[in-house]
Design an enzyme around this catalytic site. Structure first.
Site, mmCIF file in Angstrom:
data_model
loop_
_atom_site.group_PDB
_atom_site.id
_atom_site.type_symbol
_atom_site.label_atom_id
_atom_site.label_comp_id
_atom_site.label_asym_id
_atom_site.label_seq_id
_atom_site.Cartn_x
_atom_site.Cartn_y
_atom_site.Cartn_z
ATOM 1 C CG ASP A 288 -2.242 0.715 0.959
ATOM 2 O OD1 ASP A 288 -2.244 1.652 0.133
ATOM 3 O OD2 ASP A 288 -3.255 0.370 1.588
ATOM 4 C CD GLU A 493 -6.516 5.297 2.974
ATOM 5 O OE1 GLU A 493 -5.626 4.952 3.775
ATOM 6 O OE2 GLU A 493 -6.274 5.541 1.776
#
Length: 612
Positions: A288, A493
């Site tokens: 990521d 997020e």
């Protein structure tokens, strides 16, 4: 054709081309293939940067604000030309973006409902068709790779990425992985599970993420710790990846989160022993964004340690995205010193090259300008409207069992529409839209709920919009009924982690005010269930969960005025209080406001179709 150019011959088998190219590469060229950098740091004038394996646009990273699809294609093609011409071996880059609900970084593209809404629709074919439409709009801009789908099983709506998950139910998530076949194309019968597949130049490389357990962290904390046995991790969180691998998904992204305290980015057991060896995955594993930076050395900060831990664990491509030169130098040092074996480097690069060959990048590295007309086209917007219709969940319809409030009368004399969410395309789309976190306002082209209502009502009906209604709103004015639209702000997020889950902008009080005056339909725009006080629920006449529907709000007016029947059912439990979280539908103490799978119908003849 000369055997020395075997890797450039499209008639040769992929594995032969891959081995041939790998055998010609220097260590520096190999480790460079393992890097993915942000477009803003790519430099055609640097020999280092010309060697990268992949370039990405981070959330909101575009050629300029409001850039057209053609300008995107010009940008990507320019980077690709630089990479191919500067590379000794002519290896093309993979250009990547987060097209997670349509080509959502691109202004005027079709923005589909977020995944939680698609989970509510539960339509396998719809998900596949959305994947196909997204692939066309992405490839029109020259982009080859999307970081989608997220196949997390969200067990707690306090998680800021809840809307990126299709459901808390593993089986629902498994069904919705059909979007992989839409994005990449459907592999032929007998295609080996775990081997990557991509049908052609009108498809995109997909990415199953985030491996594994990111939806099960303690108290829904983003990048937190999932505490469970391996058996539960496998049963609840890992199973959807098997479906993705069966469809030939080309890449898998590691999760920021931990499993029983072990960071997934450095967990060799999960990434290599399980994913690559037990499950047979032959594509590449990507980190990521700055995922290596989240790792920590037992004795303090040490970037070389982070690189070594991640690469040896099984990460193949590293989303740097800015510290490329340091990453390259440190990775070469670790290989030359023996800390990372050459066999690990060869395995990683072989996987990356395999995907590049399968994706046809050596033959079709540039944008297909014939696809530009697909961006935001009528057909795709109609598909998005269909997705909205199928995803809405009717939670209440009438104050008494024998009565119903919906469908609304299109020919009512005067209709009050209230709430900031009624006329805000940004909040309607949510996070990962034009920018990373999303924002309010006219951020892209589309139809707001207010515009859809105005378009749907009769010629003699008057629609009055009040963003912030007060007592004065009802002075000397009469209304037939009210439509109140409330919900959340845009987020992404960890910034979306929320332990209270209240309606934003004092929406509960506004709803109470309106419901005290008028028969009221409440539409909730959110990425997850929100807290609904019992007195508010008692006051209102109808309640609809519309999730984050994207740009095509006419799918909402299609339903509330009765042109179509409600089909959606809850993909996540609608809790009574946050103290109940995480809710487990299989637990004997399960007592939600609305259970997993709940969804009413407007018309009595459809009642037998309700799902519980």
């Amino acid at each position: 054709m000369s055997s020395t150019l075997l890797y450039k011959d499209p008639r040769q088998p992929v594995e032969a081309r891959t081995r041939d190219l790998l055998s010609r590469m220097t260590l520096r060229e190999k480790v460079a293939q393992m890097s993915q950098i942000e477009r803003t740091v790519f430099s055609a004038s640097s020999s280092l940067f010309s060697l990268v394996g992949s370039v990405l646009s981070g959330g909101g990273s575009a050629p300029r604000g409001g850039a057209t699809a053609s300008e995107w294609a010009d940008m990507v093609d320019s980077i690709q030309r630089s990479a191919v011409s500067s590379s000794r071996l002519g290896i093309p880059i993979i250009y990547a973006t987060d097209a997670v609900h349509g080509h959502n970084n691109l202004f005027a593209s079709t923005i589909f409902p977020h995944n939680v809404a698609l989970g509510a629709a539960g339509d396998v074919d719809l998900a596949r068709r959305i994947g196909e439409a997204t692939a066309l709009e992405v490839r029109a801009t020259g982009v080859h790779y999307t970081f989608a789908p997220c196949v997390a099983v969200c067990r707690d709506p306090r998680w800021g990425r809840c809307y990126e998950s299709y459901s808390e139910d593993t089986e629902i998530v498994r069904r919705m992985t059909s979007i992989v076949s839409g994005l990449q194309g459907s592999p032929p019968e007998g295609h080996p599970s775990g081997y990557p597949f991509l049908a052609g130049s009108r498809n995109v490389i997909a990415c199953a993420k985030h491996f594994v357990g990111d939806g099960g962290t303690h108290e829904g904390v983003n990048e937190g710790n999932t505490i469970c046995s391996f058996e539960d991790l496998e049963r609840i969180h890992m199973t959807p990846y098997l479906d993705c691998l069966g469809q030939g998904v080309c890449t898998v992204m590691a999760t920021y989160s931990s499993w029983n305290g072990r960071k997934a980015h450095s967990d060799r057991f999960l990434l290599t022993d399980i994913l690559k060896e037990k499950l047979g995955f032959k594509g590449f594993v990507i980190s990521d964004w700055e995922g290596l930076d989240r790792l920590s050395h037992p004795h303090g900060s040490n970037y070389r340690y982070c690189i070594s831990a991640a690469i040896n664990a099984g990460i193949d491509m590293v989303m740097v995205p800015f510290r490329y030169e340091k990453f390259l130098v440190d990775l070469m040092f670790l290989v030359e010193s023996g800390e990372i074996p050459m066999s690990r480097i060869d395995d990683a690069v072989e996987r990356i090259l395999r995907v590049k060959f399968i994706a046809g990048l050596f033959e079709h590295p540039f944008a297909d300008r014939n696809l530009l007309d697909t961006v935001g086209c009528k057909m795709h917007r109609e598909l998005a409207r269909e997705a909205v219709r199928k995803s809405l969940v009717l939670l209440k319809n009438g104050k008494h069992p024998e009565g119903k409030f919906l469908p609304l009368d299109k020919n009512a004399q005067r209709i009050l529409v209230a709430g900031i969410h009624a006329d805000d395309i940004g909040y309607q789309c949510g996070g990962w839209t034009i920018t990373w976190h999303g924002s309010s306002g006219k951020i892209t082209e589309g139809t707001t709920i207010l515009e859809a209502i105005k378009d749907a009502v009769g010629a003699d009906s008057e629609v009055v919009y009040e963003k912030w209604p007060t007592e004065a709103t009802f002075t000397n004015q009469t209304f037939s009924f009210a439509i109140v639209v409330v919900g959340e702000v845009a987020y992404a997020e960890g910034w979306g982690d929320n332990s209270e889950l209240n309606i934003s902008f004092n929406g509960a009080n506004m709803t109470n005010l309106v419901a005290d005056k008028l028969p009221t339909l409440v539409i909730v725009i959110s990425g997850r269930p929100l807290l609904l006080e019992p007195n508010l629920l008692d006051k209102i006449d109808a309640l609809v969960a519309a999730w984050l529907p994207g740009t095509e709000a006419k799918g909402i007016s299609d339903l509330i005025f009765g042109d179509f029947e409600f089909e959606g059912s809850l993909p996540v439990t609608w809790f009574r209080t946050v103290d109940q979280l995480p809710a487990d539908a299989g637990n004997a103490t399960y007592d939600p406001l609305f259970p997993l799978g709940f969804g009413l119908k407007m018309f009595p003849e459809n009642a037998q179709k309700m799902q519980y």
